[in-house]
Scaffold this active site. Structure first.
Site, PDB file in Angstrom:
ATOM      1  CE  LYS A  32      -2.865   1.684   6.153  1.00  0.00           C
ATOM      2  NZ  LYS A  32      -2.650   0.866   6.544  1.00  0.00           N
ATOM      3  CB  THR A  33       0.525  -3.393   7.823  1.00  0.00           C
ATOM      4  OG1 THR A  33      -0.675  -1.835   6.690  1.00  0.00           O
ATOM      5  CG2 THR A  33       0.647  -3.611   8.725  1.00  0.00           C
ATOM      6  CG  ASP A 216      -3.495   1.052  10.328  1.00  0.00           C
ATOM      7  OD1 ASP A 216      -2.785   2.423   9.574  1.00  0.00           O
ATOM      8  OD2 ASP A 216      -3.776   0.137  10.876  1.00  0.00           O
ATOM      9  CD  GLU A 217      -6.117   3.138   6.839  1.00  0.00           C
ATOM     10  OE1 GLU A 217      -5.532   4.195   7.212  1.00  0.00           O
ATOM     11  OE2 GLU A 217      -5.869   1.906   6.972  1.00  0.00           O
ATOM     12  CD  GLN A 247      -5.055   5.648   0.524  1.00  0.00           C
ATOM     13  OE1 GLN A 247      -6.349   4.989   0.426  1.00  0.00           O
ATOM     14  NE2 GLN A 247      -3.836   5.853   0.803  1.00  0.00           N
ATOM     15  NE  ARG A 591      -7.651   1.474  -3.357  1.00  0.00           N
ATOM     16  CZ  ARG A 591      -6.264   1.253  -2.595  1.00  0.00           C
ATOM     17  NH1 ARG A 591      -6.453   0.556  -1.592  1.00  0.00           N
ATOM     18  NH2 ARG A 591      -6.083   2.423  -2.118  1.00  0.00           N
TER      19      ARG A 591
END
Length: 716
Positions: A32-33, A216-217, A247, A591
């Site tokens: 995503k980044t 973002d987020e 998330q 993770r």
């Protein structure tokens, strides 16, 4: 274009969208980044936007810096013209530019959390507000929480005298900040929102300027942040939101996952692009995550996949006790280390901070270097230091540091001036503070009497009961139990840590011949003083699952997978609570890149006593073919029956007794005597021969595991 090389079809589609609002549903490890930064670089390099017309919002300064660093490598221009930062940072920038319109001095200062708390304490003292009835930290959370909902004091509903008094403090606090020309973090966003709302020319200026707004987020935005974004976007600007509803794990901080659904409706979003290709984890890990999260309601929906192989199955381990769970984890880490896996590539995750204590003890004993990510080691935590200070002062009244730490905690009306007078008297007479306190009157005298009472009442008690008594009668437990409102969640975590201190004492008694209070306090100081690994050291990562979001590791251990622990007991009574816990488990699973361990214990120490639990329902939600049980008896049974005890003395599905040879003279429920610990009853048995152990609940010393070869038990 070179910028688009290496992007998968969905990433490329997101990056090259025309000027329109969009939601990019970006799964864990889906890049995503990269998509966000490449989108900015694409708009600028193709001439669709100038750096001046782009606003990018992140949730951390670290993320903003990373984005700028990547863009600097992508674009042959100076990126300083870009407005990239956190909500607070960008609002600060706007308020600086329009301080007059915002009714602020040009040099207004920002209060951090500590400064804000000090300002509130000062104000409450001036207003003669009882700080026991209205704890300053709770007042701070009330003010900040109201602002994050977009509410001023006159807009907060107050139906009772207690809340009305809090609203009065809120209003006076705002007035005090205005007089002094300072703003707190919540004020930055609220003041900026109000400025844009009421000042048409400023609002239209920024709407005209920022044609492209990227966030973002997005799943972590709160209601006020979303309203701020809507104001800036207006009717014509494109809002490019990147997030993952699976998330969304920060509801307790005010995050509102429903903002994603509102975005689709408010901005008439036709493009929901799903980034489902994961570049982090092997297939089995992703399949497990997908199966788990599919049970949640109201999802926007996506399914992670990878071009990599299935990889290893998830390793599941059931331990008889939490101590043996920690021992298993240590042995696996040592094996991983011998195979060439760096310690910094391994993470131990837990649902609650209190769980770290058993793990830390096992790691210190094994000499494995570790750091607690985003938190403090167990014996460094505030509430543990408070409890130890009570014990230190009881053991040694000359300990001035211990006395100063607790003489007014919890608050008992002993002010700073009284403490200064004690220090002056002690200095003049060249005596410890305790001697000066013993000669003082009033509330100081009551404090001295309380400590003396604690010493007297615990003189003949075993160590765990000493600590339990001090926590109850030294008012620490009551202090945290009485917390309400936004402070309640933090208080519950502190209570869990205090209960874990009793468990630490119980384990200490089991492991050490000298089980005195003095020896335990020395042990606590030594563990607290153990080398905390630096950033450059090869060290394990210990953290809560909340702290793990955004990180990744070669190997992950998810520990304490027991019902009531993970998922947490509180989630049962909260609307949507179990869905949030499941999202938290989804974050934990994703993770791991290569290897994932899931562990739980049949019994866990609670309040210094053994508590029997049951396997987490989340384990039942994972497909059997993805799990490799390391405990064969479970593998054969494939059962998740409760491990609750049928009687207080024997767990219903205990396997240990069945492993004991029939010729053994010992049995569960048998009364026994030990020369040191006195009378007790056997509650569990395991092993055979030299490895045989019994678990005994002693009348005075509590529950202990004893090796039969050395215990010298006598049957009664």
């Amino acid at each position: 274009m070179d910028l688009l090389n290496g992007l998968n079809p969905e990433q490329r589609l997101a990056v090259t969208l025309p000027h329109q609002s969009a939601l990019i549903l970006a799964g864990a490890g889906s890049g995503k980044t990269r998509v966000l930064t490449t989108r900015i670089a694409y708009l600028v390099s193709t001439g669709q936007a100038s750096p001046h017309s782009i606003l990018a919002v992140t949730f951390t300064n670290k993320a903003a810096k990373e984005m700028l660093t990547r863009l600097s490598a992508m674009l042959p221009i100076n990126t300083r013209g870009l407005w990239i930062g956190t909500f607070h940072g960008l609002c600060n920038r706007m308020l600086r530019a329009h301080h007059r319109e915002a009714n602020l001095p040009q040099t207004f200062q920002i209060l951090d959390s500590g400064d804000q708390l000090s300002a509130i304490k000062r104000l409450m003292k001036a207003m003669n507000v009882d700080d026991e009835k209205y704890p300053p930290r709770e007042m701070q959370l009330f003010i900040s929480g109201s602002k994050e909902q977009g509410l001023r004091a006159n807009e907060v509903e107050a139906y009772d005298p207690y809340t009305r008094r809090k609203v009065e403090v809120f209003a006076e606090y705002d007035a005090q900040c205005q007089r002094e020309g300072v703003v707190d973090f919540s004020e930055l966003l609220l003041r900026c929102y109000e400025l844009l709302s009421r000042n048409t020319s400023i609002r239209e200026h920024y709407q005209e300027r920022f044609r492209h707004i990227l966030v973002d987020e997005f799943q972590d935005t709160n209601p006020l942040q979303y309203r701020w974004l809507k104001l800036l976007a207006g009717k014509n600007n494109a809002l490019f939101a990147v997030g993952d509803d699976d998330q969304s794990i920060y509801a307790f901080r005010g995050a509102h996952v429903g903002n994603m659904q509102e975005l689709l409706r408010d901005f008439h979003v036709e493009n929901v692009i799903k980034l489902e290709q994961n570049y982090r984890s092997h297939g089995n890990i992703l399949d497990a995550a997908n199966a788990l999260i599919s049970r949640n309601r109201n999802r926007l929906g996506k399914n992670l996949w990878t071009s990599e192989s299935g990889g290893e199955t998830l390793r599941v381990y059931e331990a008889p006790t939490d101590v043996e769970e920690a021992g298993f984890i240590v042995s696996e880490i040592q094996q991983l280390k011998s195979e060439g896996v760096n310690l910094k590539e391994i993470a131990l995750l837990y649902r609650s901070n209190a769980q770290s204590r058993v793990l830390e003890h096992a790691l210190v004993s094994a000499g494995l270097s570790y750091r607690v990510y985003g938190g403090l080691r167990f014996f460094e935590r505030q509430e543990i230091k408070h409890a130890l200070a009570y014990l230190r002062l009881m053991e040694n009244t000359d300990d001035d540091n211990a006395l100063l730490r607790i003489i007014n905690f919890p608050t008992r009306g002993i002010g700073a001036r009284s403490i200064e007078q004690l220090q002056e008297a002690a200095k003049q007479n060249n005596t410890p503070l305790w001697d000066a306190a013993a000669r003082a009157g009033g509330k100081v005298s009551a404090f001295v009497a309380m400590i003396e009472s604690l010493r007297s009442a615990t003189r003949e008690l075993p160590l765990p009961e000493i600590i339990d008594h001090v926590l109850q009668h030294g008012s620490l437990t009551a202090h945290y139990q009485n917390e309400t409102g936004a402070k309640k969640r933090e208080a519950e975590e502190r209570l869990e840590n205090l209960n874990e201190l009793i468990n630490a004492a119980t384990l200490f008694v089991h492991e050490n011949e000298d089980d005195s209070l003095t020896a335990f306090l020395s042990h606590a100081s030594l563990e607290a003083g153990e080398h905390q690994a630096g950033d450059q050291d090869d060290a394990l990562h210990l953290m809560t699952v909340h702290a793990a979001k955004g990180l990744e590791f070669h190997t992950v251990f998810i520990t304490g997978l027991e019902e009531g622990l993970f998922p947490h007991q509180n989630s049962i009574n909260t609307d949507g609570g179990l869905d949030e816990e499941r999202r938290l488990m989804y974050v934990a699973i994703t993770r791991a890149r290569r290897r994932l361990y899931l562990s739980f214990a049949q019994s866990r120490m609670l309040h210094g006593q053994v508590s029997y639990g049951m396997a987490s329902s989340f384990l039942r939600e994972l497909p059997d073919n993805l799990l490799h049980w390391l405990t064969p008896r479970i593998s054969a049974r494939k059962s998740f029956d409760a491990y609750l005890p049928s009687t207080p003395s024997a767990p219903a599905s205990s396997f240990a007794a069945s492993e004991q040879p029939r010729s053994s003279p010992w049995r569960s429920g048998q009364a026994v005597f030990h020369t040191k610990f006195g009378e007790g009853m056997i509650v569990n048995l395991e092993g055979s021969g030299a490895d045989a152990r019994v678990q005994v609940n002693f009348r005075k010393a509590g529950v202990k595991w004893l090796a039969l070869e050395y215990a010298k038990l006598t049957a009664l």
